[in-house]
Design an enzyme around this catalytic site. Structure first.
Site, short mmCIF file in Angstrom:
data_model
loop_
_atom_site.label_atom_id
_atom_site.label_comp_id
_atom_site.label_asym_id
_atom_site.label_seq_id
_atom_site.Cartn_x
_atom_site.Cartn_y
_atom_site.Cartn_z
N ASP A 116 49.25 -4.18 27.85
CA ASP A 116 49.47 -4.81 26.54
C ASP A 116 50.48 -5.94 26.68
O ASP A 116 51.52 -5.80 27.33
CB ASP A 116 50.00 -3.76 25.55
CG ASP A 116 50.07 -4.30 24.13
OD1 ASP A 116 49.04 -4.26 23.43
OD2 ASP A 116 51.15 -4.78 23.73
N ASN A 124 52.14 -15.52 18.43
CA ASN A 124 51.20 -16.04 17.43
C ASN A 124 51.93 -16.60 16.22
O ASN A 124 51.58 -17.67 15.71
CB ASN A 124 50.23 -14.93 16.99
CG ASN A 124 49.03 -14.81 17.91
OD1 ASN A 124 48.69 -15.75 18.63
ND2 ASN A 124 48.39 -13.66 17.90
N HIS A 129 47.91 -19.36 16.79
CA HIS A 129 46.91 -18.57 17.51
C HIS A 129 46.31 -19.30 18.71
O HIS A 129 45.85 -18.66 19.66
CB HIS A 129 45.80 -18.16 16.55
CG HIS A 129 46.23 -17.12 15.56
ND1 HIS A 129 46.26 -15.78 15.85
CD2 HIS A 129 46.68 -17.24 14.28
CE1 HIS A 129 46.69 -15.10 14.81
NE2 HIS A 129 46.96 -15.96 13.83
N ASP A 133 46.05 -17.60 22.19
CA ASP A 133 44.81 -17.48 22.96
C ASP A 133 45.02 -17.90 24.41
O ASP A 133 44.45 -17.31 25.34
CB ASP A 133 43.71 -18.35 22.34
CG ASP A 133 43.24 -17.81 21.00
OD1 ASP A 133 43.59 -16.66 20.66
OD2 ASP A 133 42.53 -18.55 20.28
N GLU A 159 45.33 -7.81 22.08
CA GLU A 159 46.12 -8.19 23.26
C GLU A 159 46.17 -7.04 24.27
O GLU A 159 47.05 -6.99 25.11
CB GLU A 159 47.54 -8.62 22.86
CG GLU A 159 48.41 -7.53 22.27
CD GLU A 159 48.28 -7.39 20.76
OE1 GLU A 159 49.15 -6.75 20.17
OE2 GLU A 159 47.31 -7.93 20.18
#
Length: 266
Positions: A116, A124, A129, A133, A159
């Site tokens: 994770d 974010n 975002h 990404d 994630e």
């Protein structure tokens, strides 16, 4: 088109020769001479009528064949894409666990790593975002770079990533997890041309015994991931060897008890 013309000419010529042969056979049977005009018409009429029709037929057949081929290719591509996470090009959740079940059916042991991204929500919220990404793609690249051929790598959540290591021992799985952690920590994550943001991961790991289900293995790895987060993140927590052996013995005892009960009932 050239192929259709050649095929049409061959078929039309064969039809014309057949007509001439029939004409001559009929003449012999009736004991009548076959004139030049009759032979000419037997040759010319099939060519005039059959050649255009056969050209269209063969051309349409070629188009249909290509359409079917393209459709089959598109179908295979669609099937492949349905198993792949569009952003990272890793297996998606459903495909990953399906592949894991398939691999485990052929192997007696293995290990699962649940990974994770640390503080991903902050990335974010702070940078947007699009930057988030890029962080996910960087993690995906690191996972592919560190793992071996035959290992399964997938994105199973926003994630969250999973790595299944067939036939891996506890020590080997911990070593792979640590290499992944170091690889990501040491890879610069540029959020702008001049600013590098720290990017780290936490990971939990569990051994995959033959008697375990995917959900049982995932649950134990998830518990270890939770412990890694509690320990301050950017670390690896693998289930204790004793705990894994105890769980395996429990499952074995339950299985034996159920088998004994079934025999009594029978």
């Amino acid at each position: 088109m050239k192929s259709a013309l050649i095929k049409a000419f061959i078929v039309s010529a064969a039809a014309a020769l057949l007509c001439v042969a029939i004409n001559m056979i009929v003449g012999l049977i009736r004991n009548e001479p076959v004139g030049t005009l009759s032979i000419s018409l037997s040759l010319i009429l099939p060519l005039i009528t059959a050649f255009p029709a056969m050209t269209v037929v063969f051309h349409r057949n070629a188009q249909l064949s290509k359409a079917f081929s393209d459709l089959e290719k598109a179908h295979h591509e669609l099937q492949a894409r349905s198993k792949i996470d569009y952003m990272t090009n890793l297996y998606n959740r459903e495909a990953f666990f399906e592949m894991m079940r398939t691999v485990r059916s052929r192997q007696d042991a293995g290990a699962l790593l649940l990974i994770d991204a640390d503080h991903f929500k902050n990335i974010n919220d702070k940078y947007g975002h699009t930057v988030g990404d890029r962080a996910l793609k960087l993690i995906a690249y690191a996972l592919q770079n560190v793992t071996r051929k035959g290992d399964l790598v997938g994105r199973v959540g926003g994630e969250e990533f999973c790595v299944y290591l067939p036939n891996a021992s506890r020590a080997a799985a911990i070593s792979v997890a640590e290499r992944i952690r170091v690889e990501i920590e040491n890879t610069p994550f540029y959020v702008s041309q001049s600013h590098v943001e720290p990017l780290t991961i936490s990971a939990g790991g569990a051994l995959a015994h033959k008697s375990d289900s995917n959900s049982q293995i995932f649950s134990r790895a998830d518990h270890c991931l939770y412990e890694a987060k509690n320990q301050g993140r950017n670390c690896i927590v693998f289930e204790p060897a004793e705990a894994a052996e105890t769980d395996a013995r429990k499952i074995h005892l339950i299985s034996d008890a159920e088998e004994s009960r079934d025999r009594r009932n029978f």
